[in-house]
Motif scaffolding. Sequence first.
Motif, mmCIF file in Angstrom:
data_model
loop_
_atom_site.group_PDB
_atom_site.id
_atom_site.type_symbol
_atom_site.label_atom_id
_atom_site.label_comp_id
_atom_site.label_asym_id
_atom_site.label_seq_id
_atom_site.Cartn_x
_atom_site.Cartn_y
_atom_site.Cartn_z
ATOM 1 N N ASP A 65 0.841 -1.194 0.000
ATOM 2 C CA ASP A 65 0.000 0.000 0.000
ATOM 3 C C ASP A 65 0.878 1.248 0.000
ATOM 4 O O ASP A 65 1.427 1.634 1.036
ATOM 5 N N PRO A 66 1.049 1.905 -1.171
ATOM 6 C CA PRO A 66 1.907 3.088 -1.240
ATOM 7 C C PRO A 66 1.383 4.263 -0.442
ATOM 8 O O PRO A 66 2.088 5.259 -0.261
ATOM 9 N N ARG A 67 0.159 4.173 0.075
ATOM 10 C CA ARG A 67 -0.369 5.270 0.881
ATOM 11 C C ARG A 67 0.390 5.437 2.194
ATOM 12 O O ARG A 67 0.208 6.443 2.882
ATOM 13 N N ILE A 68 1.238 4.477 2.534
ATOM 14 C CA ILE A 68 2.065 4.666 3.729
ATOM 15 C C ILE A 68 3.002 5.856 3.560
ATOM 16 O O ILE A 68 3.493 6.407 4.549
ATOM 17 N N PHE A 69 3.255 6.286 2.319
ATOM 18 C CA PHE A 69 4.155 7.415 2.062
ATOM 19 C C PHE A 69 3.422 8.753 2.015
ATOM 20 O O PHE A 69 4.041 9.799 1.823
ATOM 21 N N ARG A 70 2.107 8.724 2.170
ATOM 22 C CA ARG A 70 1.330 9.966 2.125
ATOM 23 C C ARG A 70 1.408 10.642 3.489
ATOM 24 O O ARG A 70 0.871 10.154 4.480
ATOM 25 N N HIS A 71 2.088 11.771 3.549
ATOM 26 C CA HIS A 71 2.229 12.496 4.810
ATOM 27 C C HIS A 71 2.373 13.987 4.543
ATOM 28 O O HIS A 71 2.836 14.408 3.483
ATOM 29 N N THR A 72 1.952 14.789 5.508
ATOM 30 C CA THR A 72 2.066 16.242 5.409
ATOM 31 C C THR A 72 3.026 16.803 6.452
ATOM 32 O O THR A 72 3.162 18.015 6.565
ATOM 33 N N ALA A 73 3.652 15.926 7.211
ATOM 34 C CA ALA A 73 4.635 16.354 8.206
ATOM 35 C C ALA A 73 5.670 15.250 8.354
ATOM 36 O O ALA A 73 5.328 14.077 8.460
ATOM 37 N N VAL A 74 6.938 15.636 8.344
ATOM 38 C CA VAL A 74 8.029 14.667 8.453
ATOM 39 C C VAL A 74 9.104 15.259 9.350
ATOM 40 O O VAL A 74 9.315 16.482 9.371
ATOM 41 N N TYR A 75 9.762 14.414 10.106
ATOM 42 C CA TYR A 75 10.870 14.857 10.952
ATOM 43 C C TYR A 75 12.115 14.070 10.566
ATOM 44 O O TYR A 75 12.073 12.842 10.438
ATOM 45 N N ILE A 76 13.227 14.786 10.381
ATOM 46 C CA ILE A 76 14.466 14.178 9.904
ATOM 47 C C ILE A 76 15.514 14.197 11.003
ATOM 48 O O ILE A 76 15.804 15.258 11.575
ATOM 49 N N GLU A 77 16.091 13.026 11.271
ATOM 50 C CA GLU A 77 17.203 12.931 12.204
ATOM 51 C C GLU A 77 18.410 12.354 11.484
ATOM 52 O O GLU A 77 18.369 12.115 10.279
ATOM 53 N N ASP A 78 19.487 12.120 12.218
ATOM 54 C CA ASP A 78 20.721 11.695 11.557
ATOM 55 C C ASP A 78 20.598 10.323 10.908
ATOM 56 O O ASP A 78 21.211 10.065 9.865
ATOM 57 N N LYS A 79 19.777 9.428 11.487
ATOM 58 C CA LYS A 79 19.669 8.074 10.944
ATOM 59 C C LYS A 79 18.297 7.748 10.367
ATOM 60 O O LYS A 79 18.159 6.787 9.598
ATOM 61 N N TYR A 80 17.264 8.529 10.725
ATOM 62 C CA TYR A 80 15.904 8.140 10.383
ATOM 63 C C TYR A 80 15.060 9.300 9.860
ATOM 64 O O TYR A 80 15.326 10.468 10.171
ATOM 65 N N LEU A 81 14.034 8.918 9.073
ATOM 66 C CA LEU A 81 12.918 9.808 8.754
ATOM 67 C C LEU A 81 11.703 9.305 9.528
ATOM 68 O O LEU A 81 11.445 8.092 9.567
ATOM 69 N N TYR A 82 10.957 10.224 10.128
ATOM 70 C CA TYR A 82 9.735 9.877 10.843
ATOM 71 C C TYR A 82 8.568 10.624 10.211
ATOM 72 O O TYR A 82 8.687 11.807 9.882
ATOM 73 N N TRP A 83 7.440 9.936 10.039
ATOM 74 C CA TRP A 83 6.235 10.621 9.600
ATOM 75 C C TRP A 83 4.999 9.875 10.075
ATOM 76 O O TRP A 83 5.054 8.691 10.410
ATOM 77 N N ALA A 84 3.889 10.585 10.109
ATOM 78 C CA ALA A 84 2.585 10.001 10.409
ATOM 79 C C ALA A 84 1.723 10.151 9.165
ATOM 80 O O ALA A 84 1.780 11.176 8.477
ATOM 81 N N THR A 85 0.924 9.139 8.857
ATOM 82 C CA THR A 85 0.237 9.114 7.565
ATOM 83 C C THR A 85 -0.938 10.083 7.500
ATOM 84 O O THR A 85 -1.717 10.224 8.440
ATOM 85 N N ASP A 86 -1.032 10.727 6.358
ATOM 86 C CA ASP A 86 -2.171 11.571 6.008
ATOM 87 C C ASP A 86 -3.199 10.698 5.284
ATOM 88 O O ASP A 86 -3.725 11.061 4.249
ATOM 89 N N ASP A 87 -3.423 9.524 5.823
ATOM 90 C CA ASP A 87 -4.367 8.577 5.235
ATOM 91 C C ASP A 87 -4.694 7.520 6.278
ATOM 92 O O ASP A 87 -3.883 7.240 7.167
#
Length: 211
Positions: A65-87
């Motif tokens: 399900d590519p909708r896992i990549f649908r987000h309107t807010a993302v946080y970037i750290e040295d090792k990871y990307l974090y986001w919560a789904t807009d779906d």
Amino acid sequence: IINNKKSFGEVRHYHTCRYDKFDNCWYRSTGDSASQCKIWKSQDDGDTWNEIHHNINYKINDKNDPRIFRHTAVYIEDKYLYWATDDRLDGNSRFFRLNKDDMKTIKCYDKLGNNEVRCLVKVNDEYFITISESSRGVVPATSIYLVNKITGKSDLLTDLNYSFKRTHGFNACISSKFAVDNKFYVPFFESQGPIEDFYTPLLIFEIEINK
């Protein structure tokens, strides 16, 4: 590749575009339909972009399900990307963590309620706050969760069961990105009429984490 007409081209619109100060690169995300939900990376200040989501395999209800990549807010750290789904992937929004060194490694965290998440705020080195939008008459209208980025555990802090005249509550959950004296500020727009008719109450909430 951006097309805002009803027929929508390869991508409807951008959701995020953020600079990664750790790796000196850029990440952007697009939406809205499943085929349009993508994550891109640029290492030359936007001259060229490469899709990175193709290598990621994550199933929702036994289906990719590519909708896992649908987000309107993302946080970037040295090792990871974090986001919560807009779906709502299975009736609930979800929280994800992507390993930047291994783009095939993605972790799904707890559910974040039955509305799309619009706001993601880092509280400290361990916790995020997520705020969902108000739309389609779903109750509760907005939910505020505390998410532990290490354990993946999410805790519901409160539900806001207000009723808006407007049918779409995109603006009903865009909070301040940082706290001032541990307080977050959330404006609410209740009118779709002229700007002078806007009634804009302001929610102020305070987060205190005791260990």
